[in-house]
Structures are given as C-alpha cells and as structure tokens.
Motif scaffolding. Sequence first.
Motif, PDB file in Angstrom:
ATOM      1  N   LEU A  16     -13.512  -7.324   4.297  1.00 41.84           N
ATOM      2  CA  LEU A  16     -12.121  -7.292   4.741  1.00 41.84           C
ATOM      3  C   LEU A  16     -11.170  -7.633   3.601  1.00 41.84           C
ATOM      4  N   MET A  17     -11.446  -8.724   2.919  1.00 38.31           N
ATOM      5  CA  MET A  17     -10.506  -9.187   1.898  1.00 38.31           C
ATOM      6  C   MET A  17     -10.483  -8.271   0.680  1.00 38.31           C
ATOM      7  N   LYS A  18     -11.611  -7.673   0.348  1.00 37.14           N
ATOM      8  CA  LYS A  18     -11.644  -6.714  -0.761  1.00 37.14           C
ATOM      9  C   LYS A  18     -10.752  -5.516  -0.445  1.00 37.14           C
ATOM     10  N   ASN A  19     -10.839  -5.031   0.784  1.00 38.11           N
ATOM     11  CA  ASN A  19     -10.020  -3.889   1.183  1.00 38.11           C
ATOM     12  C   ASN A  19      -8.565  -4.282   1.376  1.00 38.11           C
ATOM     13  N   PHE A  20      -8.330  -5.516   1.816  1.00 36.96           N
ATOM     14  CA  PHE A  20      -6.950  -5.985   1.919  1.00 36.96           C
ATOM     15  C   PHE A  20      -6.309  -6.075   0.544  1.00 36.96           C
ATOM     16  N   GLU A  21      -7.056  -6.585  -0.421  1.00 36.02           N
ATOM     17  CA  GLU A  21      -6.519  -6.700  -1.781  1.00 36.02           C
ATOM     18  C   GLU A  21      -6.153  -5.322  -2.335  1.00 36.02           C
ATOM     19  N   TYR A  22      -7.003  -4.330  -2.049  1.00 34.23           N
ATOM     20  CA  TYR A  22      -6.698  -2.965  -2.476  1.00 34.23           C
ATOM     21  C   TYR A  22      -5.408  -2.486  -1.796  1.00 34.23           C
ATOM     22  N   ILE A  64       4.927   0.400   9.128  1.00 30.16           N
ATOM     23  CA  ILE A  64       3.749  -0.432   8.875  1.00 30.16           C
ATOM     24  C   ILE A  64       2.948   0.198   7.747  1.00 30.16           C
ATOM     25  N   ALA A  65       2.645  -0.588   6.723  1.00 29.82           N
ATOM     26  CA  ALA A  65       1.973  -0.060   5.537  1.00 29.82           C
ATOM     27  C   ALA A  65       0.451  -0.035   5.667  1.00 29.82           C
ATOM     28  N   PHE A  66      -0.104  -0.910   6.509  1.00 26.08           N
ATOM     29  CA  PHE A  66      -1.563  -1.058   6.572  1.00 26.08           C
ATOM     30  C   PHE A  66      -1.922  -1.749   7.877  1.00 26.08           C
ATOM     31  N   GLN A  67      -3.091  -1.411   8.420  1.00 25.75           N
ATOM     32  CA  GLN A  67      -3.543  -2.047   9.658  1.00 25.75           C
ATOM     33  C   GLN A  67      -4.988  -2.533   9.542  1.00 25.75           C
ATOM     34  N   MET A  68      -5.273  -3.655  10.224  1.00 26.04           N
ATOM     35  CA  MET A  68      -6.610  -4.266  10.207  1.00 26.04           C
ATOM     36  C   MET A  68      -7.046  -4.581  11.637  1.00 26.04           C
ATOM     37  N   PRO A  69      -7.440  -3.559  12.416  1.00 28.99           N
ATOM     38  CA  PRO A  69      -7.879  -3.793  13.801  1.00 28.99           C
ATOM     39  C   PRO A  69      -9.368  -4.157  13.833  1.00 28.99           C
ATOM     40  N   LEU A  70      -9.694  -5.438  13.752  1.00 29.38           N
ATOM     41  CA  LEU A  70     -11.083  -5.869  13.663  1.00 29.38           C
ATOM     42  C   LEU A  70     -11.774  -5.784  15.024  1.00 29.38           C
ATOM     43  N   SER A  79      -2.049  11.498  13.535  1.00 30.22           N
ATOM     44  CA  SER A  79      -1.318  11.754  12.295  1.00 30.22           C
ATOM     45  C   SER A  79      -0.301  10.656  12.010  1.00 30.22           C
ATOM     46  N   ASN A  80      -0.034  10.463  10.726  1.00 31.55           N
ATOM     47  CA  ASN A  80       1.016   9.551  10.256  1.00 31.55           C
ATOM     48  C   ASN A  80       0.837   8.095  10.677  1.00 31.55           C
ATOM     49  N   LEU A  81      -0.388   7.711  10.925  1.00 31.01           N
ATOM     50  CA  LEU A  81      -0.676   6.303  11.182  1.00 31.01           C
ATOM     51  C   LEU A  81      -1.031   5.622   9.865  1.00 31.01           C
ATOM     52  N   PRO A  82      -0.845   4.311   9.769  1.00 30.43           N
ATOM     53  CA  PRO A  82      -1.105   3.629   8.495  1.00 30.43           C
ATOM     54  C   PRO A  82      -2.592   3.553   8.173  1.00 30.43           C
ATOM     55  N   PRO A  83      -2.940   3.452   6.892  1.00 27.60           N
ATOM     56  CA  PRO A  83      -4.335   3.259   6.484  1.00 27.60           C
ATOM     57  C   PRO A  83      -4.931   2.068   7.228  1.00 27.60           C
ATOM     58  N   ALA A  84      -6.260   2.108   7.414  1.00 32.04           N
ATOM     59  CA  ALA A  84      -6.893   1.102   8.255  1.00 32.04           C
ATOM     60  C   ALA A  84      -8.220   0.622   7.670  1.00 32.04           C
ATOM     61  N   VAL A  85      -8.575  -0.601   8.031  1.00 38.27           N
ATOM     62  CA  VAL A  85      -9.895  -1.133   7.707  1.00 38.27           C
ATOM     63  C   VAL A  85     -10.371  -1.972   8.882  1.00 38.27           C
ATOM     64  N   ASN A 139      -2.252  -3.856  -3.228  1.00 39.64           N
ATOM     65  CA  ASN A 139      -1.903  -3.280  -4.524  1.00 39.64           C
ATOM     66  C   ASN A 139      -1.472  -1.814  -4.441  1.00 39.64           C
ATOM     67  N   HIS A 140      -1.800  -1.145  -3.342  1.00 38.15           N
ATOM     68  CA  HIS A 140      -1.583   0.297  -3.304  1.00 38.15           C
ATOM     69  C   HIS A 140      -0.764   0.818  -2.122  1.00 38.15           C
ATOM     70  N   TYR A 141      -0.680   0.092  -1.023  1.00 38.90           N
ATOM     71  CA  TYR A 141      -0.044   0.643   0.167  1.00 38.90           C
ATOM     72  C   TYR A 141       1.336   0.020   0.430  1.00 38.90           C
ATOM     73  N   PHE A 142       2.336   0.894   0.424  1.00 37.80           N
ATOM     74  CA  PHE A 142       3.712   0.497   0.711  1.00 37.80           C
ATOM     75  C   PHE A 142       4.323   1.551   1.631  1.00 37.80           C
ATOM     76  N   LYS A 143       5.232   1.131   2.475  1.00 38.66           N
ATOM     77  CA  LYS A 143       5.899   2.075   3.385  1.00 38.66           C
ATOM     78  C   LYS A 143       7.360   1.664   3.513  1.00 38.66           C
ATOM     79  N   GLU A 144       8.241   2.533   3.065  1.00 35.12           N
ATOM     80  CA  GLU A 144       9.671   2.221   3.081  1.00 35.12           C
ATOM     81  C   GLU A 144      10.171   2.113   4.517  1.00 35.12           C
ATOM     82  N   GLN A 145      10.995   1.113   4.744  1.00 30.28           N
ATOM     83  CA  GLN A 145      11.540   0.900   6.078  1.00 30.28           C
ATOM     84  C   GLN A 145      12.602   1.953   6.402  1.00 30.28           C
ATOM     85  N   PRO A 146      12.620   2.416   7.631  1.00 30.85           N
ATOM     86  CA  PRO A 146      13.620   3.428   8.023  1.00 30.85           C
ATOM     87  C   PRO A 146      15.017   2.812   8.071  1.00 30.85           C
ATOM     88  N   PHE A 147      15.977   3.630   7.762  1.00 33.68           N
ATOM     89  CA  PHE A 147      17.373   3.191   7.861  1.00 33.68           C
ATOM     90  C   PHE A 147      17.872   3.501   9.260  1.00 33.68           C
TER      91      PHE A 147
END
Length: 327
Positions: free
Chosen positions: A308-314, A184-190, A246-252, A317-325
């Motif tokens: 929310l949408m400003k941070n989502f847009e960021y 998971i590249a990003f999380q939004m727990p509102l 540790s190692n949890l995805p960025p959040a807003v 553009n910046h958060y990616f997480k490669e899928q495990p094989f």
Amino acid sequence: MNISNKMIHPEIRTIGKIIRFIIPYFKTSTFKLSRHIIGVLKKKSCKDMCYEQIYIPRKERRVTEDLLRICVYSPFERKKKATGILWIHGGGYGLGVPEQDEAFIRRFVLTYNCVVVSPDYCLSTIAPYPAALEDCYTALMWLKENAALYDICPNQLMVGGDSAGGGLTAALTIYARDKREVAIAFQMPLYPMLDDRMITKSSQNNDAPVWNTKSNENAWKLYLGSLYGTEDISPYAAPARLTDFSNLPPAVTYVGDLEPFYDETVNYMEQLKAAGVSAKYKVFTGCYHAFDIMAGKSTPAKEAVEFLMKNFEYAQNHYFKEQPFIV
C-alpha cells in the motif's frame, strides 16, 4: 465457500479461530451493541500528531444531529504542499469511529507529509443509505475548501478506507466524478464492500473469520433499508453495480483470497483497468477479512502495508487532479 482452519495462513490462523468463536457472525443486535462499545475510542488527544475534532454543518438532514464530527490529523511541524487524504473507517456501514483507523492514518501523516480528515459518518444503525455517503461527501468538500488552511496542495486530494470504508471510497469517487464539484487524484479502497447482490463465488456460503456471508447479508440489509433486494440500487450505494468506469481516479487495493469480498474486489479493479484507469491490487493467499488489522505483526499484514505505502508514495509523486472552477 467453506473456510477450514487449514486453509488459513498459519500466522493468522489462531487469531482467526478466536474471532470465529467469539463472534460467529454479525446480527443486527451485534451491530448496535458493537457501535456503543467502539464508541469509547473517541478521544480528545493524540500524542505523536496533531488531532482536532471539528464539527461541520450537514447539508442534508438524514439524522437528528445537525453537525458532522470530523477528525483532522496533521504533523506537528507542517510542511507546504501536503497531500490531503479523506480516510473512511470500516465497520460494515453499521459500526466504527474514525479513531479506530489511526494505524493507517499515522503512516500517512508521520511519513508522507499528509493531512488526513476522517469523518464520523452516519452509521446504518442510525440511518440507511445515502446518509453515510452524504456525510463523506460533506467532509470531502470541507477538505477541498480548507486546503489552504492546512497547507494542502489543492490538486492532490485523495480518498481511502478499509472494508465498508473501502466501499464508501469507491462510491465517493463515482459520486464526485458525476457531480464535478471536487477532483480526486487517487483512491485506496482496501478490501472494499461493494456488492449487495452477493452473486460472486467468494461471497456465497462463506464462513471465514471476522466477516462472512451472514454478516455481509445483515450489513447490507441495514445499509440499504427498504432498497435491499431490489434492482433500484445506485452504484453510489453499491459500486459493483457501476457500468461506466471511465474518468475515475487511479486506484490501489489488496484483499485476502478467503474473504467474501475477494471476487468483487478483483472484478472491480479489473473493470477499472479495462476502462483505462491505472489500478493495482495484490491478493494474499490464506487471508481472511481485515487480516492486516487483526494480525498486524504477521508477514501478510506487513507485506500488505508495504504494498500500500509503496503505491501511495508513487501516487503522491505522480498523481494530481486540478480542482474544477465552480461559479
């Protein structure tokens, strides 16, 4: 924490009074009744975006239905490298359907080239934890496995949700981190529902509109079942019990300062930050639970959406997480 009307932001005060009068708090019977009423929101068409209902096999047999309904939303004109979002609706774990959150979903799909999958997860009035979490994980794996079919960038899968959906968002990111089958590249727990213990100041004796201490207690009893009141509760059920961030995805996230979840939301985000995870949040003064939904045209609601949408847009553009094989 007694919430007087004067404490409530003037733009959302009247709506708060009405809601507090109609539903003072949620009982078990209220959850069951509301589940049937909200169920009428299920539908077969959506005018401004593609809408599909797909039924996928449940891996665990916690409920009588073998298939899990997921709603898939996408633009009419699909573009390459779309962001894939698993969006989880709220409702105290005991009520709600994916369609109730189309206002959130529409912003992602129509403005930001996203494909959104929203699971009609098992409610606590049907089966307690871990049924809902397992359904959400099943839907997340389906999103990963079908990314190419929807032109989704496989390394940009995100998860979000509001209230109980926010709690499930946090739980799912922990669960996915530990299972190592999907990234998971990003999380939004509102304004997430995170802590069954209700040990924070804002969660105790809180009588705010929409959601208060009595509603919260009844909801946790339904969701945890026989586990309620014990210490044998996993962070997968109540993420506030997590010790390793540790190692949890960025959040807003964002939250009102009058609602029961205020302290647990801030505490959770600060613990993410302390663990080196990028975590941004905004507190809205004088706002109760789900103010952005209940008073969508108010200034606080508009500011929350913009944040929310400003941070989502960021993040897009910046958060990616490669899928495990996985062999």
